[in-house]
Write a protein that holds these residues in place. Structure first.
Motif, PDB file in Angstrom:
ATOM      1  N   LEU A  88       5.181  90.858  48.465  1.00 24.52           N
ATOM      2  CA  LEU A  88       6.036  89.829  49.758  1.00 24.52           C
ATOM      3  C   LEU A  88       7.450  89.318  49.386  1.00 24.52           C
ATOM      4  O   LEU A  88       7.946  88.829  50.238  1.00 24.52           O
ATOM      5  N   TYR A  89       7.354  89.014  47.937  1.00 29.82           N
ATOM      6  CA  TYR A  89       8.072  88.678  47.384  1.00 29.82           C
ATOM      7  C   TYR A  89       9.948  89.085  47.874  1.00 29.82           C
ATOM      8  O   TYR A  89      10.973  88.236  48.541  1.00 29.82           O
TER       9      TYR A  89
ATOM     10  N   SER B 199       5.336  83.974  44.834  1.00 34.16           N
ATOM     11  CA  SER B 199       5.376  84.791  44.940  1.00 34.16           C
ATOM     12  C   SER B 199       5.723  85.268  43.377  1.00 34.16           C
ATOM     13  O   SER B 199       4.941  86.585  42.988  1.00 34.16           O
TER      14      SER B 199
ATOM     15  N   SER C  95       1.866  91.065  46.008  1.00 34.58           N
ATOM     16  CA  SER C  95       2.599  90.374  45.692  1.00 34.58           C
ATOM     17  C   SER C  95       4.145  90.374  45.243  1.00 34.58           C
ATOM     18  O   SER C  95       4.667  89.338  46.046  1.00 34.58           O
TER      19      SER C  95
END
Length: 56
Positions: A20-21, A5, A17
């Motif tokens: 998400l990280y 990610s 992304s």
């Protein structure tokens, strides 16, 4: 997944992304745990396997 990610974010600038990280960053890494959380290293014993009575 965490590394993917971050790499995807740096290459594309995709905000999802990055989110998400950051979400993955809240949880301890599997390298720090030594194994997956909640998963035993040894399989569960089969019911009756330790029973020496001879009955199935």
């Amino acid at each position: 997944m965490r590394n993917f990610s971050w790499t995807y974010f740096t290459m594309t600038g995709n905000v999802e992304s990055f989110l998400l990280y950051k979400e993955m960053d809240q949880f301890p890494r599997t390298e720090e745990l030594g194994a997956f959380a909640g998963v035993d290293d040894e399989p569960a014993a089969v019911a009756g396997a330790a029973d020496d009575s001879g009955s199935l």
